[in-house]
Design a protein around this motif. Structure first.
Motif, PDB file in Angstrom:
ATOM      1  N   CYS A   7      36.223 -84.070 -79.956  1.00 53.48           N
ATOM      2  CA  CYS A   7      34.865 -83.501 -79.868  1.00 53.48           C
ATOM      3  C   CYS A   7      33.975 -84.425 -79.055  1.00 53.48           C
ATOM      4  N   SER A  14      28.140 -78.975 -81.438  1.00 51.99           N
ATOM      5  CA  SER A  14      29.599 -78.918 -81.543  1.00 51.99           C
ATOM      6  C   SER A  14      30.154 -80.205 -82.140  1.00 51.99           C
ATOM      7  N   VAL A  17      29.425 -80.158 -85.939  1.00 50.00           N
ATOM      8  CA  VAL A  17      30.343 -79.256 -86.655  1.00 50.00           C
ATOM      9  C   VAL A  17      31.726 -79.895 -86.774  1.00 50.00           C
ATOM     10  N   HIS A  91      37.136 -79.234 -80.032  1.00 47.28           N
ATOM     11  CA  HIS A  91      35.840 -78.565 -80.118  1.00 47.28           C
ATOM     12  C   HIS A  91      35.146 -78.670 -78.769  1.00 47.28           C
ATOM     13  N   TYR A  92      34.721 -77.514 -78.235  1.00 46.26           N
ATOM     14  CA  TYR A  92      34.090 -77.388 -76.927  1.00 46.26           C
ATOM     15  C   TYR A  92      35.198 -77.390 -75.871  1.00 46.26           C
ATOM     16  N   THR A 120      38.157 -74.548 -80.453  1.00 52.30           N
ATOM     17  CA  THR A 120      36.970 -73.862 -80.972  1.00 52.30           C
ATOM     18  C   THR A 120      35.904 -73.795 -79.886  1.00 52.30           C
ATOM     19  N   HIS A 122      32.143 -73.166 -78.705  1.00 49.64           N
ATOM     20  CA  HIS A 122      30.870 -73.399 -79.400  1.00 49.64           C
ATOM     21  C   HIS A 122      29.676 -72.686 -78.785  1.00 49.64           C
ATOM     22  N   ASP A 125      29.821 -74.030 -73.677  1.00 46.56           N
ATOM     23  CA  ASP A 125      31.110 -74.163 -72.974  1.00 46.56           C
ATOM     24  C   ASP A 125      31.553 -72.812 -72.419  1.00 46.56           C
ATOM     25  N   VAL A 152      32.410 -69.500 -82.876  1.00 46.32           N
ATOM     26  CA  VAL A 152      31.503 -69.724 -84.006  1.00 46.32           C
ATOM     27  C   VAL A 152      30.640 -68.508 -84.351  1.00 46.32           C
ATOM     28  N   ASN A 175      29.907 -71.221 -88.090  1.00 44.30           N
ATOM     29  CA  ASN A 175      29.479 -72.565 -88.482  1.00 44.30           C
ATOM     30  C   ASN A 175      29.126 -72.567 -89.968  1.00 44.30           C
ATOM     31  N   SER A 284      24.605 -69.541 -79.291  1.00 49.35           N
ATOM     32  CA  SER A 284      25.808 -68.853 -79.781  1.00 49.35           C
ATOM     33  C   SER A 284      25.774 -68.659 -81.286  1.00 49.35           C
TER      34      SER A 284
END
Ligand code: GMT
Length: 376
Positions: A7, A14, A17, A91-92, A120, A122, A125, A152, A175, A284
């Protein structure tokens, strides 16, 4: 399970999370390895199940741009091999999903290890950065090559399918919020210091990027301030802060607006607040709004992206079109002008936030990891 989490280690949504998910999984007995270029902002304590692997990129005179993606892929290869990970969760998408793809190929072809990768998505991205032609082929490819993909919000899933040529399923896992941390605390001394005349307190927290429309926050506040004695707390920092500060002077409300900069204990500030403003042009999910709701703060927001999935119009707050400052101000005044009505909105905000509590959402990730591992 032994899970590697990749991450951004910053205060961005992001990263928050990813870190909170990793902490919760570790508390639930999983072994979690964070792989990133700096210790994540909220990973500031020791736990036997938490590990941190720093991605260091060597400087070399030839490099105008440091090849972080290659360094991350190499680190992932190393950590998967020697820590014997079961799964990588990035993530991202940019550049984490493509770095994970490269690591996966190296592990498979050189060491015969087939490591599952979950990506994931976010928000920016996909909605801002990913759509950019300079990234979109890589984003499309690395989403399609992931063994599992989550988004998310439903809206982010729909946007991803609309803008990219995606051949695989995307699972929506929203989330979440840790209600042990984000809850309303009695901070009457703090409230009195900020609003000595018992004024209503409005609040905005963000990274002050263009997409957050921070100048609209000031414009909405000006209209509210004209009819209701009130204060505005602006929490966070970023490129648009200066413009927002200047506008608050131009509109002659600066004496009742406080720019607090980056704050660790956001829940303390939210605890004294009456209304959260989020007029973003793209969002988002809106984690900051969920944090506010968990602290009993209703939300006046735009209706962009995933916000309608979080902020129930007329119940937990109100939704308006992006840029419709008049409507947002009208809604804010409606909530704030009547104490009983405000109390109803506060209660509804908390009740709705409870649906997103960590203990409801974390098992969805655990279950998804197991499915992806079984299928890989
Ligand atoms: O925009 C931010 O605040 C940062 C950004 C990020 O990726 O770090 O946030 C995005 O992800 C958050 C966590 O999933 C979401 O709650 C935010 O809505 C999303 N931001 C945007 O879509 C603009």
């Amino acid at each position: 399970m032994k899970i590697g989490i990749v991450c951004y280690p910053t205060f961005g949504g992001s990263g928050v999370v990813a870190t909170e998910l990793g902490k919760a999984l570790a508390a639930n007995g999983h072994e979690i390895h964070f792989i990133t270029y700096r210790q994540p902002a909220r990973l500031d304590f020791f736990s036997e199940n938490l590990y941190y692997h720093e991605v260091a990129v060597s400087q070399y005179p030839l490099f105008d741009f440091l090849p972080y993606e290659s360094a991350l892929a190499s680190k992932l290869v190393d950590v998967v091999r020697f820590e014997k990970l079961d799964l990588i969760h990035v993530h991202y998408a940019i550049p984490h999903a493509s770095a994970a793809f490269m690591a996966k190929q190296i592990l498979l072809t050189t060491y015969g290890i087939n490591i599952p990768v979950v990506t994931t998505l976010h928000g920016t991205d996909i909605t801002l950065v990913g759509k950019d032609k300079s990234f979109s082929p890589v984003v499309t490819f690395s989403i399609n090559q992931s063994d599992g993909v989550t988004a998310v919000s439903q809206n982010l899933k729909d946007e991803t399918l609309r803008y990219f040529d995606i051949s695989r399923d995307i699972k929506v896992i929203t989330n979440f919020i840790d209600l042990d941390r984000f809850s309303n605390r009695d901070r009457s001394h703090f409230k009195k210091a900020i609003a000595p005349g018992n004024e209503r307190i409005l609040v905005h927290t963000s990274n002050f990027r263009k997409v957050k429309n921070t100048e609209d926050v000031i414009r909405i506040f000006k209209k509210v301030h004209d009819v209701i004695p009130s204060k505005l707390l602006m929490v966070g920092d970023g490129p648009e802060r200066r413009n927002a500060e200047e506008l608050s002077r131009e509109l002659d409300v600066c004496m009742d607006v406080r720019f607090l900069g980056k704050q660790d204990a956001v829940e303390e500030i939210l605890s004294v607040s009456d209304l959260f403003l989020m007029p973003s042009s793209s969002e988002s999910f809106g984690l900051a709004a969920l944090e506010a709701m968990a602290c009993r703060v209703p939300v006046v927001s735009s209706n962009t992206g995933g916000l309608p999935e979080l902020n129930e119009n007329g119940v937990t707050g109100f939704l308006s079109n992006v840029g419709d400052v008049d409507d947002m101000a009208k809604n804010a005044i409606y909530i704030l002008e009547d104490a009983d009505r405000l109390e109803k909105f506060k209660e509804a905000a908390l009740n709705h936030a409870k649906k997103f509590q960590l203990s409801n959402i974390m098992p969805l990730y655990e279950q998804y990891y197991r499915e992806v591992i079984d299928q890989t």
